[in-house]
Design a protein around this motif. Structure first.
Motif, PDB file in Angstrom:
ATOM      1  N   GLN A 164     -39.343   4.377 -16.888  1.00  0.00           N
ATOM      2  CA  GLN A 164     -40.378   5.234 -16.974  1.00  0.00           C
ATOM      3  C   GLN A 164     -40.312   6.582 -18.136  1.00  0.00           C
ATOM      4  O   GLN A 164     -41.456   7.150 -18.013  1.00  0.00           O
ATOM      5  CB  GLN A 164     -40.741   5.521 -15.956  1.00  0.00           C
ATOM      6  CG  GLN A 164     -41.043   4.197 -14.217  1.00  0.00           C
ATOM      7  CD  GLN A 164     -41.661   4.657 -13.202  1.00  0.00           C
ATOM      8  OE1 GLN A 164     -42.628   4.518 -12.725  1.00  0.00           O
ATOM      9  NE2 GLN A 164     -40.604   4.718 -12.591  1.00  0.00           N
ATOM     10  N   ALA A 177     -43.184   7.753 -20.214  1.00  0.00           N
ATOM     11  CA  ALA A 177     -43.888   8.552 -19.710  1.00  0.00           C
ATOM     12  C   ALA A 177     -44.184   9.305 -20.395  1.00  0.00           C
ATOM     13  O   ALA A 177     -45.880  10.006 -20.087  1.00  0.00           O
ATOM     14  CB  ALA A 177     -43.745   8.950 -18.404  1.00  0.00           C
ATOM     15  N   LEU A 208     -46.868   1.492 -16.057  1.00  0.00           N
ATOM     16  CA  LEU A 208     -45.694   1.916 -15.251  1.00  0.00           C
ATOM     17  C   LEU A 208     -46.501   3.348 -14.259  1.00  0.00           C
ATOM     18  O   LEU A 208     -47.095   3.862 -14.970  1.00  0.00           O
ATOM     19  CB  LEU A 208     -44.598   2.396 -16.043  1.00  0.00           C
ATOM     20  CG  LEU A 208     -43.570   1.386 -16.863  1.00  0.00           C
ATOM     21  CD1 LEU A 208     -42.523   1.932 -17.690  1.00  0.00           C
ATOM     22  CD2 LEU A 208     -43.226   0.342 -15.662  1.00  0.00           C
ATOM     23  N   THR A 246     -46.407   7.838 -15.926  1.00  0.00           N
ATOM     24  CA  THR A 246     -47.285   7.507 -16.911  1.00  0.00           C
ATOM     25  C   THR A 246     -48.154   8.584 -16.357  1.00  0.00           C
ATOM     26  O   THR A 246     -48.710   9.811 -17.056  1.00  0.00           O
ATOM     27  CB  THR A 246     -48.031   6.329 -17.693  1.00  0.00           C
ATOM     28  OG1 THR A 246     -46.293   6.392 -18.037  1.00  0.00           O
ATOM     29  CG2 THR A 246     -48.548   7.335 -18.712  1.00  0.00           C
TER      30      THR A 246
END
Length: 695
Positions: free
Chosen positions: A611, A615, A635, A638
């Protein structure tokens, strides 16, 4: 037993002693270690650049341009020291190099010795670019080097603008000069137009003259052709003459070879003989003249005497009765003789009378012959020398004839060349005639063009600006810096920490949930053993961590807002959104721990790393490798980062609502998976009794 009671029982365990209570407090404050401390250290680095030690080296020696002293290095140094962008230290070049190498200075800015000279060269014939020299050392700090590029880019632009002002001012001054020179050029174009008109008349005269020259060159070519033919005949004839003179010379030389010894030995005899011949010729000519004069008288007298003798003979001998026998025979003979003499005299007289012209010619010839004989007698002693001289002249004639023959041949050859040249001349004159006609046409077009040029230059004079000092200054300011960056940031973040808060806050909440499930069981064992509902078991394990996470959100945001000064565009929305975030993270971490046991803790870290890298919290995800862009939409962090950016700095809330929906879906999905796992956990197996890995 219901889920809230199970959750409360789980939390009551932390009140049974000081250590559990301390663990709960530490658990509540753990996100501060990640969120508050990280953001505190990165809160406003650009606002504290004046604490960075940077070396400033000014080696510029200055320059003079148009009588004006330029010290660009001093000007830039003063502005930099006044700006306090960095903690400037004015040092020498050697000290700066050593300081950057050893880490005393993060970087150095050097103005070389020819900096002003190169800037001043922009108005000269060989303009050069002045270079500000920046030395960095990434071994000291990489980020400082990147920051310096931005700062020094602005310094370079400012220096370039100042240098451009002087250059552009000279350009505008030159506009006035150009205006005046164009006016002069327009006048010259008018004069050129008049000159071209005269040249056109001259080209017409030239074309007419070349037309006559063409006719003359044709006649010349034809004449040289004929002359060449005559020279060929002359060469042939002169060769024949040379051959004849050679034969004559050979014969004369041969005869002279025979005669010269005779003339040399008999010169006296020849002289005497010639004189005798001359005298005889004179006597004959004299007697011939006497003969011509006396022949008629002699003929008449002879005839008269013959007639008288005949009469006497007839009277004495023929008619006499008694001829005298003694006298008649002699008288007969005398009569016959006188008759013959009379006839001869008559014949001579007739001959003289009939041949009088021939006799006169003979007399003339005898006179000439006498003179020639006298001349021969006179020259007889020198006949040998005269013959030698004559032979020499004949030889000279022969030599001259040969030269004439050779010259005639050369003349023939030269005339052949002249014939070719005259033909080429005729062709060339023809081309000149054509060229002159083309020139006449070209000058006609040139005349039109010069008229257009003159008109264009006269029009151009009015269009070329003639600026005064006020106009020059105004235009120089604009053109030296023609483009101003009108930067407007929508929903600007006031500092570095505010910009990174949407990234570090969810990181700290994920870590908080991860550590919480190290202290709290993801599934309540008592509930599992009692055969409670799987959903109740899942909620019982999730609610304590969700409650702790909500408390973590409150503590973290309080410190960020009142401690660091984080300003939020939507404070209540931010708190509510983060409560949903921590509930979602708690559900995901619960499921990973419940489903995979000890391995789940490792998976929690793996999911965290995935992540963080996908992100887009620091750099846009488009700048990352394709793998991270591929997992980016799948994910939860994000959507957390995107939503927090809008809630903290402002902007449309569409990403927030989308994030809420995604987080809710992840939360429900994770709880459902946890319930499914709880259902499975209610069935005991050897793997559960003796796990392969336990932490």
């Amino acid at each position: 037993m219901r889920s809230p009671k199970l959750a409360a029982l789980e939390l009551k365990r932390f009140g049974r002693g000081k250590l559990p209570a301390a663990a709960l407090v530490a658990l509540l404050l753990l996100p501060l270690l990640y969120g508050a401390l990280y953001l505190c250290s990165f809160w406003d680095p650009y606002g504290k650049l004046d604490k960075l030690p940077v070396a400033l080296v000014n080696d510029d020696k200055g320059a003079t341009s148009d009588g004006k002293r330029i010290t660009a290095g001093d000007e830039i140094s003063k502005k930099l020291l006044d700006s306090k962008v960095f903690a400037w230290h004015e040092v020498s070049s050697a000290e700066a190099e050593k300081g950057v190498e050893e880490g005393t200075y993060y970087l150095s800015l050097t103005m070389p010795s020819d900096f002003s000279r190169k800037i001043a060269s922009s108005g000269g014939d060989s303009p050069e670019t002045g270079a500000l020299q920046v030395r960095t050392n990434d071994a000291n700090n990489y980020i400082v080097g990147q920051i310096s590029k931005t700062v020094f880019g602005e310094v370079r632009n400012a220096a370039s603008t100042n240098a451009s002002r002087g250059f552009l001012d000279r350009i505008f001054i030159n506009f006035s000069d150009l205006h005046d020179k164009t006016a002069e050029a327009a006048k010259g174009a008018d004069d050129l137009k008049g000159g071209i008109s005269k040249a056109k008349q001259g080209s017409k005269d030239l074309a007419d003259g070349l037309k006559d020259s063409k006719a003359g060159s044709k006649k010349l070519s034809d004449g040289i052709v004929k002359l060449n033919q005559g020279s060929r005949d002359l060469a042939t004839g002169s060769q024949q003459v040379a051959g004849g003179t050679q034969v004559l010379a050979d014969k004369v030389n041969g005869i002279a070879g025979d005669l010269r010894p005779f003339f040399k030995d008999n010169g006296k005899s020849i002289q005497d003989t010639a004189r005798l011949v001359a005298d005889t010729s004179g006597a004959v000519r004299h007697n011939l003249d006497v003969l011509v004069k006396t022949a008629p008288t002699a003929a008449t007298g002879a005839r008269k005497a013959a007639d008288e003798l005949a009469e006497i003979h007839r009277a004495q001998c023929e008619e006499a009765e008694e001829p005298d026998a003694t006298a008649c025979p002699p008288l007969e003979r005398a009569k016959v003789t006188s008759e013959d003499a009379a006839k001869i005299a008559a014949d001579v007289n007739t001959l003289v009378t009939n041949q009088n012209g021939d006799l006169k010619k003979l007399s003339t010839q005898l006179t000439a012959f006498q003179k020639q004989a006298e001349a021969l007698a006179k020259r007889a002693p020198t006949l040998d020398d005269d013959l030698a001289s004559a032979v020499a002249k004949v030889n000279e004639l022969n030599t001259g004839a040969k030269k004439v023959a050779k010259g005639a041949q050369a003349l023939h050859t030269g005339l052949g060349t002249a014939q070719t040249g005259s033909s080429n001349l005729d062709t060339g004159v023809g081309k000149l005639k054509t060229g002159a006609e083309n020139l006449d046409g070209g000058l006609f077009r040139l005349g039109d063009g010069s008229a257009e040029l003159a008109q264009g230059l006269n029009d151009g004079v009015d269009k070329i600006p003639d600026y005064d000092k006020k106009d020059r200054d105004a235009r120089t300011d604009v053109m030296a810096d023609p483009v101003q960056l009108a930067s407007k940031s929508l929903h600007a973040a006031p500092n570095y920490g505010t910009g990174f808060a949407p990234y570090f806050i969810p990181l700290s909440l994920w870590v908080g949930a991860m550590v919480a499930y190290m202290l709290i069981q993801p599934l309540n064992r008592r509930a599992l053993a009692a055969g409670a509902s799987s959903w109740r078991i899942a909620f019982a394990g999730w609610l304590p961590v969700a409650a702790i996470g909500t408390a973590q959100v409150g503590a973290l945001m309080a410190v960020l807002h009142w401690g660091l000064g984080l300003q939020m565009a939507h404070a209540a929305g931010t708190i509510g959104f983060l409560a949903l975030v921590t509930c979602c993270f708690a559900a995901i971490v619960q499921w990973l721990n419940a489903c995979f046991g000890a391995a789940g803790r490792i998976l929690v870290l793996v999911v965290l790393m995935l992540q963080l890298t996908s992100a887009g919290g620091t750099y846009p995800v488009q700048t990352s490798p394709g793998f991270f862009g591929a997992i980016h939409p799948y994910l939860p962090m994000t959507y957390v980062v995107e939503g927090l950016r809008r809630l903290i700095t402002g902007g449309p809330l569409t990403p927030v609502w989308l994030g809420c929906a995604v987080l809710a879906a992840f939360t429900v999905g994770a709880l459902a998976l946890t319930a499914f796992t709880a259902r499975r956990k209610q069935v005991w197996s050897l793997s559960r009794l003796h796990p392969e890995l336990s932490l």
